[in-house]
Design a protein around this motif. Sequence first.
Motif, PDB file in Angstrom:
ATOM      1  N   ASP A 144     126.445  89.065  14.971  1.00 43.22           N
ATOM      2  CA  ASP A 144     125.699  90.314  15.092  1.00 43.22           C
ATOM      3  C   ASP A 144     124.213  90.037  14.855  1.00 43.22           C
ATOM      4  O   ASP A 144     123.405  90.129  15.752  1.00 43.22           O
ATOM      5  N   THR A 145     123.884  89.642  13.632  1.00 44.80           N
ATOM      6  CA  THR A 145     122.478  89.384  13.299  1.00 44.80           C
ATOM      7  C   THR A 145     122.154  87.894  13.283  1.00 44.80           C
ATOM      8  O   THR A 145     120.994  87.520  13.312  1.00 44.80           O
ATOM      9  N   GLY A 146     123.168  87.051  13.184  1.00 39.52           N
ATOM     10  CA  GLY A 146     122.948  85.608  13.084  1.00 39.52           C
ATOM     11  C   GLY A 146     122.753  85.134  11.656  1.00 39.52           C
ATOM     12  O   GLY A 146     122.606  83.947  11.411  1.00 39.52           O
ATOM     13  N   ARG A 147     122.779  86.053  10.705  1.00 34.25           N
ATOM     14  CA  ARG A 147     122.562  85.688   9.303  1.00 34.25           C
ATOM     15  C   ARG A 147     123.633  84.721   8.806  1.00 34.25           C
ATOM     16  O   ARG A 147     123.331  83.695   8.195  1.00 34.25           O
ATOM     17  N   PHE A 148     124.897  85.032   9.069  1.00 35.15           N
ATOM     18  CA  PHE A 148     125.992  84.161   8.641  1.00 35.15           C
ATOM     19  C   PHE A 148     125.917  82.817   9.372  1.00 35.15           C
ATOM     20  O   PHE A 148     125.983  81.762   8.751  1.00 35.15           O
ATOM     21  N   LEU A 149     125.750  82.857  10.671  1.00 38.89           N
ATOM     22  CA  LEU A 149     125.656  81.630  11.477  1.00 38.89           C
ATOM     23  C   LEU A 149     124.564  80.704  10.953  1.00 38.89           C
ATOM     24  O   LEU A 149     124.786  79.507  10.771  1.00 38.89           O
ATOM     25  N   ASN A 150     123.409  81.242  10.686  1.00 41.98           N
ATOM     26  CA  ASN A 150     122.274  80.437  10.232  1.00 41.98           C
ATOM     27  C   ASN A 150     122.352  80.034   8.754  1.00 41.98           C
ATOM     28  O   ASN A 150     121.524  79.250   8.296  1.00 41.98           O
ATOM     29  N   SER A 151     123.338  80.554   8.045  1.00 46.65           N
ATOM     30  CA  SER A 151     123.442  80.246   6.619  1.00 46.65           C
ATOM     31  C   SER A 151     124.336  79.033   6.330  1.00 46.65           C
ATOM     32  O   SER A 151     124.399  78.581   5.189  1.00 46.65           O
ATOM     33  N   ILE A 152     124.997  78.496   7.330  1.00 47.68           N
ATOM     34  CA  ILE A 152     125.918  77.377   7.106  1.00 47.68           C
ATOM     35  C   ILE A 152     125.095  76.135   6.774  1.00 47.68           C
ATOM     36  O   ILE A 152     124.272  75.696   7.567  1.00 47.68           O
ATOM     37  N   SER A 153     125.324  75.585   5.590  1.00 47.04           N
ATOM     38  CA  SER A 153     124.531  74.465   5.101  1.00 47.04           C
ATOM     39  C   SER A 153     125.428  73.309   4.688  1.00 47.04           C
ATOM     40  O   SER A 153     126.634  73.475   4.519  1.00 47.04           O
ATOM     41  N   VAL A 154     124.806  72.164   4.508  1.00 45.11           N
ATOM     42  CA  VAL A 154     125.525  70.979   4.032  1.00 45.11           C
ATOM     43  C   VAL A 154     124.679  70.327   2.946  1.00 45.11           C
ATOM     44  O   VAL A 154     123.454  70.326   3.021  1.00 45.11           O
ATOM     45  N   ARG A 155     125.352  69.832   1.918  1.00 44.42           N
ATOM     46  CA  ARG A 155     124.641  69.114   0.863  1.00 44.42           C
ATOM     47  C   ARG A 155     125.547  68.011   0.319  1.00 44.42           C
ATOM     48  O   ARG A 155     126.774  68.138   0.317  1.00 44.42           O
ATOM     49  N   GLN A 156     124.905  66.970  -0.143  1.00 50.09           N
ATOM     50  CA  GLN A 156     125.640  65.864  -0.745  1.00 50.09           C
ATOM     51  C   GLN A 156     125.906  66.210  -2.199  1.00 50.09           C
ATOM     52  O   GLN A 156     124.997  66.576  -2.940  1.00 50.09           O
ATOM     53  N   THR A 157     127.173  66.120  -2.624  1.00 50.22           N
ATOM     54  CA  THR A 157     127.548  66.481  -3.985  1.00 50.22           C
ATOM     55  C   THR A 157     127.917  65.271  -4.831  1.00 50.22           C
ATOM     56  O   THR A 157     128.015  65.377  -6.047  1.00 50.22           O
ATOM     57  N   ALA A 158     128.139  64.130  -4.191  1.00 47.30           N
ATOM     58  CA  ALA A 158     128.450  62.865  -4.860  1.00 47.30           C
ATOM     59  C   ALA A 158     128.102  61.761  -3.869  1.00 47.30           C
ATOM     60  O   ALA A 158     127.840  62.046  -2.698  1.00 47.30           O
ATOM     61  N   PRO A 159     128.094  60.500  -4.295  1.00 48.85           N
ATOM     62  CA  PRO A 159     127.706  59.425  -3.379  1.00 48.85           C
ATOM     63  C   PRO A 159     128.445  59.434  -2.038  1.00 48.85           C
ATOM     64  O   PRO A 159     127.848  59.176  -1.011  1.00 48.85           O
ATOM     65  N   GLN A 160     129.717  59.751  -2.015  1.00 47.87           N
ATOM     66  CA  GLN A 160     130.463  59.781  -0.751  1.00 47.87           C
ATOM     67  C   GLN A 160     131.159  61.123  -0.566  1.00 47.87           C
ATOM     68  O   GLN A 160     132.293  61.187  -0.078  1.00 47.87           O
ATOM     69  N   GLU A 161     130.470  62.191  -0.901  1.00 46.64           N
ATOM     70  CA  GLU A 161     131.058  63.522  -0.835  1.00 46.64           C
ATOM     71  C   GLU A 161     130.003  64.526  -0.401  1.00 46.64           C
ATOM     72  O   GLU A 161     128.872  64.499  -0.895  1.00 46.64           O
ATOM     73  N   VAL A 162     130.384  65.398   0.530  1.00 45.89           N
ATOM     74  CA  VAL A 162     129.494  66.473   0.964  1.00 45.89           C
ATOM     75  C   VAL A 162     130.235  67.797   0.891  1.00 45.89           C
ATOM     76  O   VAL A 162     131.457  67.833   0.844  1.00 45.89           O
ATOM     77  N   GLU A 163     129.458  68.851   0.896  1.00 45.18           N
ATOM     78  CA  GLU A 163     130.005  70.199   0.861  1.00 45.18           C
ATOM     79  C   GLU A 163     129.360  70.994   1.989  1.00 45.18           C
ATOM     80  O   GLU A 163     128.140  70.965   2.145  1.00 45.18           O
ATOM     81  N   ILE A 164     130.170  71.670   2.778  1.00 45.27           N
ATOM     82  CA  ILE A 164     129.677  72.571   3.809  1.00 45.27           C
ATOM     83  C   ILE A 164     129.912  73.963   3.250  1.00 45.27           C
ATOM     84  O   ILE A 164     131.036  74.303   2.852  1.00 45.27           O
ATOM     85  N   TYR A 165     128.863  74.764   3.186  1.00 47.12           N
ATOM     86  CA  TYR A 165     128.960  76.021   2.448  1.00 47.12           C
ATOM     87  C   TYR A 165     128.014  77.072   3.021  1.00 47.12           C
ATOM     88  O   TYR A 165     127.186  76.802   3.873  1.00 47.12           O
ATOM     89  N   THR A 166     128.164  78.275   2.510  1.00 47.53           N
ATOM     90  CA  THR A 166     127.243  79.369   2.773  1.00 47.53           C
ATOM     91  C   THR A 166     127.097  80.166   1.485  1.00 47.53           C
ATOM     92  O   THR A 166     128.023  80.205   0.671  1.00 47.53           O
ATOM     93  N   GLN A 167     125.947  80.767   1.303  1.00 52.33           N
ATOM     94  CA  GLN A 167     125.736  81.615   0.129  1.00 52.33           C
ATOM     95  C   GLN A 167     125.760  83.095   0.496  1.00 52.33           C
ATOM     96  O   GLN A 167     125.414  83.936  -0.321  1.00 52.33           O
TER      97      GLN A 167
END
Length: 96
Positions: free
Chosen positions: A32-55
């Motif tokens: 609808d607004t693109g807010r959710f779509l544009n909120s999908i992020s990725v961050r490294q949480t450990a040396p060989q671990e990532v998290e795909i998330y939204t706030q």
Amino acid sequence: MQAGFFVQNAVKIDIASMQWTHVDGTIGPSVDTGRFLNSISVRQTAPQEVEIYTQIPYAKWLEYGTSKMAPREHFTRTARDINKEIKKIIKDECLK
């Protein structure tokens, strides 16, 4: 991180490409607004671990549904559908 970016992009594609039946019965994009779509992020949480998330607070309702809305399962479906590709990316990265 390469696998994380791959998953992030795949989730965004799933969100952007999904069609949804709206309250008035018409069918259209789920974005609808693109807010959710544009909120999908990725961050490294450990040396060989990532998290795909939204706030975005309402993301859980979109993913799991409510008593008045069916679940859209963007994260769940994407993880299931690209499982083989993710494993290959991780394996290739580990061999470097």
